[in-house]
Design an enzyme around this catalytic site. Sequence first.
Site, short mmCIF file in Angstrom:
data_model
loop_
_atom_site.label_atom_id
_atom_site.label_comp_id
_atom_site.label_asym_id
_atom_site.label_seq_id
_atom_site.Cartn_x
_atom_site.Cartn_y
_atom_site.Cartn_z
N HIS A 189 0.87 -1.22 0.12
CA HIS A 189 0.00 0.12 0.09
C HIS A 189 0.97 1.15 0.10
O HIS A 189 0.44 2.47 -0.69
CB HIS A 189 -1.00 -0.18 1.24
CG HIS A 189 -2.11 -0.75 0.89
ND1 HIS A 189 -3.06 -1.40 1.85
CD2 HIS A 189 -2.61 -1.39 -0.26
CE1 HIS A 189 -4.08 -2.02 1.36
NE2 HIS A 189 -3.89 -2.00 0.00
N ARG A 192 -5.84 -0.74 -16.39
CA ARG A 192 -5.22 -2.10 -15.69
C ARG A 192 -6.52 -2.32 -14.69
O ARG A 192 -6.08 -1.53 -13.52
CB ARG A 192 -3.96 -1.87 -15.16
CG ARG A 192 -3.01 -2.43 -16.50
CD ARG A 192 -1.52 -2.27 -15.85
NE ARG A 192 -0.85 -3.01 -16.75
CZ ARG A 192 0.40 -2.09 -17.32
NH1 ARG A 192 0.56 -1.09 -16.99
NH2 ARG A 192 1.30 -3.01 -17.97
N ARG A 238 -9.38 -3.41 -19.81
CA ARG A 238 -9.06 -4.84 -19.61
C ARG A 238 -9.59 -5.29 -18.41
O ARG A 238 -9.71 -4.85 -17.39
CB ARG A 238 -7.56 -4.98 -19.42
CG ARG A 238 -7.17 -6.35 -19.04
CD ARG A 238 -5.50 -6.25 -19.44
NE ARG A 238 -4.93 -5.92 -18.04
CZ ARG A 238 -3.63 -5.95 -17.88
NH1 ARG A 238 -2.70 -6.36 -18.79
NH2 ARG A 238 -3.16 -5.42 -16.88
N GLU A 248 -0.55 -11.92 -25.92
CA GLU A 248 0.51 -12.10 -24.85
C GLU A 248 1.11 -13.40 -24.78
O GLU A 248 2.10 -13.76 -23.90
CB GLU A 248 0.20 -11.39 -23.84
CG GLU A 248 -1.06 -11.26 -23.19
CD GLU A 248 -1.38 -10.40 -21.90
OE1 GLU A 248 -0.53 -9.54 -21.62
OE2 GLU A 248 -2.48 -10.71 -21.34
N ASN A 298 5.01 -7.17 -22.75
CA ASN A 298 5.66 -7.61 -21.52
C ASN A 298 5.49 -9.01 -21.29
O ASN A 298 6.34 -9.80 -20.89
CB ASN A 298 5.14 -6.99 -20.34
CG ASN A 298 5.03 -5.41 -20.53
OD1 ASN A 298 6.00 -4.85 -21.28
ND2 ASN A 298 4.24 -4.79 -19.59
N ASP A 299 4.37 -9.62 -21.68
CA ASP A 299 4.08 -10.90 -21.34
C ASP A 299 4.65 -11.78 -22.61
O ASP A 299 5.00 -12.87 -22.31
CB ASP A 299 2.67 -11.34 -20.97
CG ASP A 299 2.41 -11.25 -19.33
OD1 ASP A 299 3.12 -11.60 -18.83
OD2 ASP A 299 1.47 -10.47 -19.23
N ARG A 341 9.51 -12.13 -16.27
CA ARG A 341 9.80 -10.60 -16.15
C ARG A 341 10.21 -9.96 -15.05
O ARG A 341 10.22 -8.82 -14.96
CB ARG A 341 8.50 -10.04 -16.83
CG ARG A 341 7.14 -10.17 -16.06
CD ARG A 341 5.92 -9.93 -16.89
NE ARG A 341 5.52 -8.74 -16.50
CZ ARG A 341 4.25 -8.18 -16.82
NH1 ARG A 341 3.53 -8.92 -17.38
NH2 ARG A 341 3.91 -6.77 -16.57
N CYS A 362 0.59 -2.76 -26.17
CA CYS A 362 0.51 -1.65 -24.96
C CYS A 362 1.47 -2.33 -23.96
O CYS A 362 1.53 -2.00 -22.73
CB CYS A 362 -1.01 -2.04 -24.47
SG CYS A 362 -1.56 -3.76 -24.01
C1 PEP Z 1 1.79 -6.90 -21.04
O1 PEP Z 1 1.76 -8.13 -20.96
O2 PEP Z 1 2.33 -6.45 -22.00
C2 PEP Z 1 0.54 -6.01 -20.60
C3 PEP Z 1 0.62 -4.77 -20.91
O3 PEP Z 1 0.10 -6.30 -19.44
P1 PEP Z 1 0.63 -6.55 -17.96
O4 PEP Z 1 1.95 -5.66 -18.11
O5 PEP Z 1 -0.25 -5.61 -17.25
O6 PEP Z 1 0.81 -7.71 -17.83
MG MG Z 2 0.33 -8.88 -19.75
#
Ligand code: PEP
Ligand code: MG
Length: 551
Positions: free
Chosen positions: A208, A315, A360, A458, A481-482, A492, A529
């Site tokens: 938090h 998110r 999302r 992803e 990212n994923d 990651r 994204c």
């Molecule tokens: C991603 O995976 O690139 C993404 C935008 O989602 P998050 O980073 O929230 O998993």
């Molecule tokens: Mg993701």
Amino acid sequence: MNSSHDNVHRFPPGGGRVFTGIPISRGLASGKVFLIRSAGYGAVSDQRIPYARVAAEVRRLEDAFAATKLQITALMTELQQQVGDTTAAIMDGHLMMIDDPFFRDSCKKEITAKRHTAEWAVNETARKTASAFASMDNAYLRERFKDVDDIVKRILRNLQGNSAEPHQTAIKHPCILVADELLPSETLSLPKQLILGIASDHGSVTSHASLLARVLGIPAVVGLGKLSEHTQTGDSILLDGSSGVVIINPDRHQQQAFGKMREQEHVSIQRLDRFNQHPGATRDGHPVPLLANVDYSTSTEQLTAVNAEGIGLFRSEYQWLSLNREPTENEQYEAYLKVGRVRRNRRNAFGETARPVIIRTWDLGGDKIVLGTPAKEANPFLGNRSIRFLLNAPSVFRRQLRAILRASAHESIAVMYPMISTLEELRAANHELTLCMEQLRTEGVAFDPAIQRGVMIEVPAAAHIAGVLGKEADFFSIGSNDLIQYTLAVDRLNETVAHLYQPTHPAILSLIDLIVHAGRSCGIPVSLCGEMASDPVLAVLLVGLGVSELS
Ligand code: PEP
Ligand code: MG
């Protein structure tokens, strides 16, 4: 090239000691250290009181509870005024604990049955509660024991007749706060106008205190190991809230490198301001809308200030994480309305288009573990995460889809499913959406029947079947990212293998190419994204590959 580590490499090795932690809140800060150490609450001695004093001791306890409740409420009101939304609800857990009859009765029993002092009673009861939290498998709940710690310290201070906020008077000059551990109410009670940055030994993305630092816009890095043992008040310090790097007593070269980063940041901000006057486009006029990723902790002011052409990723799960429970359908509806409304009201130089805010659905599981997801999984990132969790918990999924649909009647909103890996999942998700539409129609509740449905690509499997998925969706958004994590088998979040996390690995580029072609053949747009989209060099590459929007 590893964009997320660029800043680390920009610091030359030098005399100042470098620490790397978890970047929590973006921004560069330099200044003098102000060191605070958590006192702990183990110093209470086990004294017994005479029977005649029991009633007075119970009253003393109740007064301390009342004073604590007042202080927390005042801090929450102040936060509400500052960030102007419901973020203060993350302190609800504190109030719940103060009002919790079981906690209160246990404390009282220590006094009435065992004739302990009020201090001991609180200390002992809290120790048991905290150790129950601390031993939990669930990382999110484990983190909540810090909230217990926070509240107990406050009650003890009040019992000792000390109601002053400890750091508020001690900090007199602008500084970067270094702490072993910063608790949520401590973060709130800081003299924020004097805090240039926050660096702490412990903490996590979901704590938090971290969330509050983000909401308050203070650059922050946590998980810095033993930083607080290697610095003292008055030391010089540099902090980079984007890369997680902190340098104590930097030498001239490191200071210069930092100065350059500041200049670059300044130039980037100016460039972003220029984007505010023109829609994103290549020099030859090919439009490339630049969108923003936001979450529930993004304040109204930040949402208004975002110089982007739209919100490419909301998110949503941070609302659940912040509240430490599933938000009600109405709370969700309010949150989606708010982000939609702020965007609609914002006017930039070229006039905001009615581009939908992309909500999302809960991306829970993986590292974002909450009540209701399995407590222990050997491989949480490969387990009951995202769309899998949602399809396994249809009532949770439906509450969210209903909230999104209801908001879509008033604001321009699209829905997006995370971590799709099979066609069956997409069909099941769309089926749930249709069910919710039918339900709302029966209830006479308005919604947008043509709401756009997006699929996050992803998982490599989704990239390979994108041509099929695209026939049953309205847009794709590549979650790089994923996609990188799952394609290259690189966690990651794991620093040890961070060098293998390569956005420009040929496997990643060829998957992006595959997705773009699939999107084109299905006639649907493909945006990206993940963090990759925020790197100016990679952005050029992505546009060259045919990605139509960057978020
Ligand atoms: C991603 O995976 O690139 C993404 C935008 O989602 P998050 O980073 O929230 O998993
Ligand atoms: Mg993701």
